[in-house]
Motif scaffolding. Structure first.
Motif, PDB file in Angstrom:
ATOM      1  N   HIS A 161      51.712   9.473   3.353  1.00 34.52           N
ATOM      2  CA  HIS A 161      52.091  10.701   4.038  1.00 34.52           C
ATOM      3  C   HIS A 161      53.574  10.642   4.387  1.00 34.52           C
ATOM      4  CE1 HIS A 161      47.753  10.479   4.860  1.00 34.52           C
ATOM      5  NE2 HIS A 161      47.803  11.792   4.816  1.00 34.52           N
ATOM      6  N   VAL A 162      54.220  11.800   4.316  1.00 35.92           N
ATOM      7  CA  VAL A 162      55.594  11.952   4.767  1.00 35.92           C
ATOM      8  C   VAL A 162      55.560  12.979   5.897  1.00 35.92           C
ATOM      9  CG1 VAL A 162      57.943  12.644   4.128  1.00 35.92           C
ATOM     10  CG2 VAL A 162      56.496  11.430   2.465  1.00 35.92           C
ATOM     11  N   TYR A 163      56.323  12.709   6.946  1.00 36.16           N
ATOM     12  CA  TYR A 163      56.330  13.536   8.149  1.00 36.16           C
ATOM     13  C   TYR A 163      57.755  13.993   8.443  1.00 36.16           C
ATOM     14  CZ  TYR A 163      52.103  10.716   8.732  1.00 36.16           C
ATOM     15  OH  TYR A 163      50.915  10.061   8.535  1.00 36.16           O
ATOM     16  N   ARG A 164      57.842  15.163   9.059  1.00 33.02           N
ATOM     17  CA  ARG A 164      59.137  15.712   9.489  1.00 33.02           C
ATOM     18  C   ARG A 164      58.956  16.179  10.936  1.00 33.02           C
ATOM     19  NH1 ARG A 164      60.241  19.701   5.373  1.00 33.02           N
ATOM     20  NH2 ARG A 164      58.833  21.106   6.462  1.00 33.02           N
ATOM     21  N   ARG A 165      59.916  15.855  11.786  1.00 30.52           N
ATOM     22  CA  ARG A 165      59.838  16.324  13.169  1.00 30.52           C
ATOM     23  C   ARG A 165      60.403  17.744  13.218  1.00 30.52           C
ATOM     24  NH1 ARG A 165      60.608  12.087  17.387  1.00 30.52           N
ATOM     25  NH2 ARG A 165      62.339  11.469  16.057  1.00 30.52           N
ATOM     26  N   GLU A 166      59.584  18.652  13.734  1.00 28.24           N
ATOM     27  CA  GLU A 166      59.979  20.056  13.867  1.00 28.24           C
ATOM     28  C   GLU A 166      59.795  20.475  15.320  1.00 28.24           C
ATOM     29  OE1 GLU A 166      57.527  22.200  11.091  1.00 28.24           O
ATOM     30  OE2 GLU A 166      58.562  21.357   9.363  1.00 28.24           O
TER      31      GLU A 166
END
Length: 148
Positions: free
Chosen positions: A113-118
């Protein structure tokens, strides 16, 4: 004081595990809530063709959830993880005992999984899952519609 990676895992893993248990019980909404709905997002599912963009990814979650029920044991075994700034990743094994299309089965998937903080919250933006090469097939497959 926890590292960035430790803080990320402490925040994200309990929510992600709960969402995975829900989708494997037929409810796609908790998983959808963890995903970014701002493109780019992508899904390379274990039983699905590649999906890109929130419209395709969100629809895939609904179709997958409709085929799962009775998840009795879902675990995510983290092999590696990292977080830096507004990006993070996890690599691991998903172990699951569940019914697929009414037939009980147990399987393991490799999952990245790849995550981005939004807006201060971690969101998933990519998932790739497949069977480990040494994992025996269960004979179960999801019913998919190939749109590509």
């Amino acid at each position: 004081m926890p590292t960035q990676t430790e803080a990320f895992l402490a925040d994200m893993l309990p929510r992600q595990t709960a969402a995975e248990r829900a989708i494997h019980d037929g409810d796609p909404e908790p998983r959808a809530a963890l995903w970014s709905q701002a493109d780019p997002v992508s899904l390379f599912g274990a039983w699905l063709p590649i999906r890109t963009g929130w419209a395709e990814v969100g629809e895939a979650f609904k179709r997958v959830a409709a085929q799962f029920a009775d998840s009795s044991d879902y675990r995510f075994e983290v092999v590696a993880a990292g977080a830096s700034g507004d990006l993070a990743y996890t690599i691991g094994f998903e172990h699951n005992t569940v019914s697929i299309n009414g037939r009980p089965t147990t399987y393991t998937l490799r999952a990245t999984h790849v995550y981005r903080r939004e807006n201060g919250e971690w969101k998933i933006v990519h998932r790739h899952a497949d069977r480990p090469p040494d994992e025996p097939g269960t004979g179960e497959t999801l019913t998919v519609t190939h749109s590509r």
